[in-house]
Write an enzyme that holds these catalytic residues in place. Sequence first.
Site, PDB file in Angstrom:
ATOM      1  N   ASP A 197       8.686  26.697  -1.677  1.00 20.86           N
ATOM      2  CA  ASP A 197       9.646  25.594  -1.767  1.00 20.86           C
ATOM      3  C   ASP A 197       9.322  24.719  -2.981  1.00 20.86           C
ATOM      4  OD1 ASP A 197      10.665  26.492   0.622  1.00 20.86           O
ATOM      5  OD2 ASP A 197       9.520  25.061   1.825  1.00 20.86           O
TER       6      ASP A 197
HETATM    7  N1  URA Z   1       6.697  28.068   4.308  1.00 18.05           N
HETATM    8  C1  URA Z   1       7.378  26.957   3.969  1.00 18.05           C
HETATM    9  O1  URA Z   1       7.866  26.233   4.835  1.00 18.05           O
HETATM   10  N2  URA Z   1       7.515  26.667   2.670  1.00 18.05           N
HETATM   11  C2  URA Z   1       6.965  27.417   1.683  1.00 18.05           C
HETATM   12  O2  URA Z   1       7.100  27.081   0.515  1.00 18.05           O
HETATM   13  C3  URA Z   1       6.257  28.557   2.041  1.00 18.05           C
HETATM   14  C4  URA Z   1       6.133  28.871   3.360  1.00 18.05           C
END
Ligand code: URA
Length: 239
Positions: free
Chosen positions: A105
């Site tokens: 993310d």
């Molecule tokens: N899980 C998440 O919630 N975000 C990420 O970036 C990776 C795994």
Amino acid sequence: MAKMRLDKFLSATGAGTRSEVKNLLKKHQVCVNGRICKKPEQKVDPDKDEIVMNGKRIAYEEVSYFLFHKPSGCVSATWDKKEKTVMDYLNEPQCRGLFPVGRLDKDTEGLLLITNDGELAHRMLSPKKHVDKTYYAEIEGEIKEEDQKAFLEGIDIGDEKKTLPANLVILESGKKSKVKVTIQEGRYHQIKRMFEAVGKEVTYLKRISMGPLKLEDSLKKGTYRRLKAEELEQLKRGC
Ligand code: URA
């Protein structure tokens, strides 16, 4: 492809550091199109020019692998209309077709493999391969043994199927908790949604390992390095 400095080309292909390469040039060990070249700043076209070092043609690297420490605030894409992408941190003009393997993310930090080896990326991301991904997370709320049990049983995060079992290690538990979580999938916002399903909020997330690859403390946020030969070998063997 754009022309580039000879010393940059040579060091990018693994011939040595920029200063080692300069020494090789001084010692007349490099030829460009059949002529000895001593100038590090000489511009070469890796597609067209024949570059020979110690009698050996230096080929343009077909596939490259970089371990990147993603900072928060950039997206895991090769291009975006508005946002800064992870590719903006790479300066590898001689490597074509690089892309991040999987997504983190925008606000997640940590280990991201960047390569142009589509086949390996495909294998690493295949749900059948069960590649371990470990995250360090900070959580608003107390993490208890019952959460660990729930993670081990798999969590209903609103998808068709529950998540695969995940290993939750409590580092600190209190109003704010610190944990390590290992998952084998890569569903959208998976870690955040898993904690949300047990009534907690992730306030910080960082991927610290993926298969045999580990994010070392010395690799600063926003920087990257080439994979070592043994890391690549382990990666290929593992998937
Ligand atoms: N899980 C998440 O919630 N975000 C990420 O970036 C990776 C795994």
